[in-house]
Design a protein around this motif. Structure first.
Motif, PDB file in Angstrom:
ATOM      1  N   ILE A 183       0.842  -1.301  -0.059  1.00  0.00           N
ATOM      2  CA  ILE A 183      -0.027  -0.079   0.156  1.00  0.00           C
ATOM      3  C   ILE A 183       0.833   1.173   0.084  1.00  0.00           C
ATOM      4  CG2 ILE A 183      -1.578   1.295   1.390  1.00  0.00           C
ATOM      5  CD1 ILE A 183      -2.823  -1.203   2.436  1.00  0.00           C
ATOM      6  N   GLY A 190     -10.141  -0.399   0.829  1.00  0.00           N
ATOM      7  CA  GLY A 190      -8.837  -0.353   1.019  1.00  0.00           C
ATOM      8  C   GLY A 190      -7.998  -1.583   0.561  1.00  0.00           C
ATOM      9  N   ASN A 241      -7.970   2.744   6.136  1.00  0.00           N
ATOM     10  CA  ASN A 241      -8.135   1.780   5.244  1.00  0.00           C
ATOM     11  C   ASN A 241      -9.336   0.994   4.967  1.00  0.00           C
ATOM     12  OD1 ASN A 241      -7.027  -0.859   3.506  1.00  0.00           O
ATOM     13  ND2 ASN A 241      -5.627   0.961   2.963  1.00  0.00           N
TER      14      ASN A 241
END
Ligand SMILES: Cc1cc2nc3c(=O)[nH]c(=O)nc-3n(C[C@H](O)[C@H](O)[C@H](O)COP(=O)(O)OP(=O)(O)OC[C@H]3O[C@@H](n4cnc5c(N)ncnc54)[C@H](O)[C@@H]3O)c2cc1C
Length: 290
Positions: A107, A127, A121
């Motif tokens: 990420i 996310g 997230n």
């Protein structure tokens, strides 16, 4: 207390109750802000920001990682405001829930992970940590104005009333390990920009001494596709031994139950094929390793 910044009023409540009261008071004129990294990307794209920002930075009890035991249940509790970097590097996560660490590594860039939170997230429901969390049977906890409620992440993602929650944490139950367990997390797409991945898939799978699959969790998402479990494929695989027919059926089932959306870059079919190919290749590779 409130502070004026740009065109928005920023509130810094000290506890959950105060944060919730502010959210109720300003409702659609407000939003919670954690690390602000996702919101920043949205605002940069021209999405208007609400006039009241409720920062969760000072809210007590939302940060930290704690390994807990309740009766026979062992689990890890991660506060919603815990930074992605802290989750990724935590020794217990690396040891027992390493899939989360692997997911977070993919990420954004370190600077963003130092600001962005696990709560942010998950709360946005797209996310890239979510597929990994789904395959680890994660739960979420949230404050509903009175009390903290805990629910399976899988269920929470599929219920509609969750716009108005204050996420307080993510819970990782210690999962049963089969004799031969394997796990994977693959994100296909550009890593350090948030233009959205093509596809993100994750899986945890185990088989017993006789080679029979006795545990399987699969999830897919990525980009603007809300991550979800591939439950029909899981059902197909459980209690089976891996063989070419089973893998062919699993491929078809993934194609049928993963429903990504098309965008200007990639079609829904392309995303389906990628997801199915990755999962089948992981399953057959695992079988070969035996
Ligand atoms: C350059 C760049 C690259 C990125 N790449 C990726 C990527 O590859 N994958 C990825 O998944 N993300 C990516 N992001 C987005 C973002 O960094 C992460 O999703 C991060 O985890 C968001 O956390 P945050 O604390 O910054 O959330 P924020 O931006 O503060 O909030 C995100 C949303 O969640 C809500 N929210 C936050 N916390 C809570 C809470 N506790 N309760 C209720 N609602 C809450 C906010 O209201 C908002 O709607 C990227 C961002 C940038 C700037």
């Amino acid at each position: 207390m409130g502070m004026r910044m740009l065109d928005a009023q920023v509130w810094t409540p000290a506890d959950m109750k105060e944060a919730w009261t502010l959210r109720e008071k300003f409702h659609l004129q407000s939003c919670f802000i954690a690390g602000g990294t996702l919101l920043q990307t949205q605002w940069e794209k021209g999405v208007p920001y609400p006039p009241q920002l409720i920062s969760l930075e000072k809210v007590e009890g939302l940060e930290g990682i704690n390994y807990k035991t309740e009766g026979t249940k062992h689990f890890l509790q991660i506060g919603a405001m815990t930074k992605l970097a802290a989750c990724r590097n935590h020794p217990v996560i690396k040891e027992k829930w390493s899939l989360l660490s692997t997911a977070i590594q993919q990420i954004a860039a370190p600077a963003v992970r130092n600001l962005g939170t696990i709560g942010g997230n998950v709360a946005n429901r797209f996310g890239d940590a979510i597929p990994a969390l789904l395959t680890m049977d994660a739960e979420v906890s949230y404050f509903d104005g009175n009390t903290i409620i805990t629910e399976k992440l899988d269920h929470w993602l599929n219920t509609s009333q969750n716009n108005e929650v204050l996420l307080t944490g993510v819970i990782l139950p210690e999962y049963r390990r089969s004799s031969f367990a394997a796990q994977f997390y693959k994100k296909v797409g550009r890593r350090e920009s948030f233009s959205g991945s093509v596809v993100t898939v994750s899986g945890v799978i185990g088989k017993n001494d006789a080679g029979v699959i006795d545990f399987v969790r699969l999830a897919a998402g990525g980009g603007d596709n809300r991550p979800h479990r591939l439950k029909e494929t899981e059902q197909l695989l459980i209690d089976q031994t891996i063989n070419p027919d089973l893998l062919r059926n699993a491929y078809e089932t993934i194609i049928n139950e993963f429903y990504p959306i098309s965008d200007v870059f990639y079609s829904d079919d392309y995303r389906r094929w990628i997801a199915a190919n990755i999962i089948i290749s992981e399953l057959s590779g695992w079988e070969r390793k035996g």
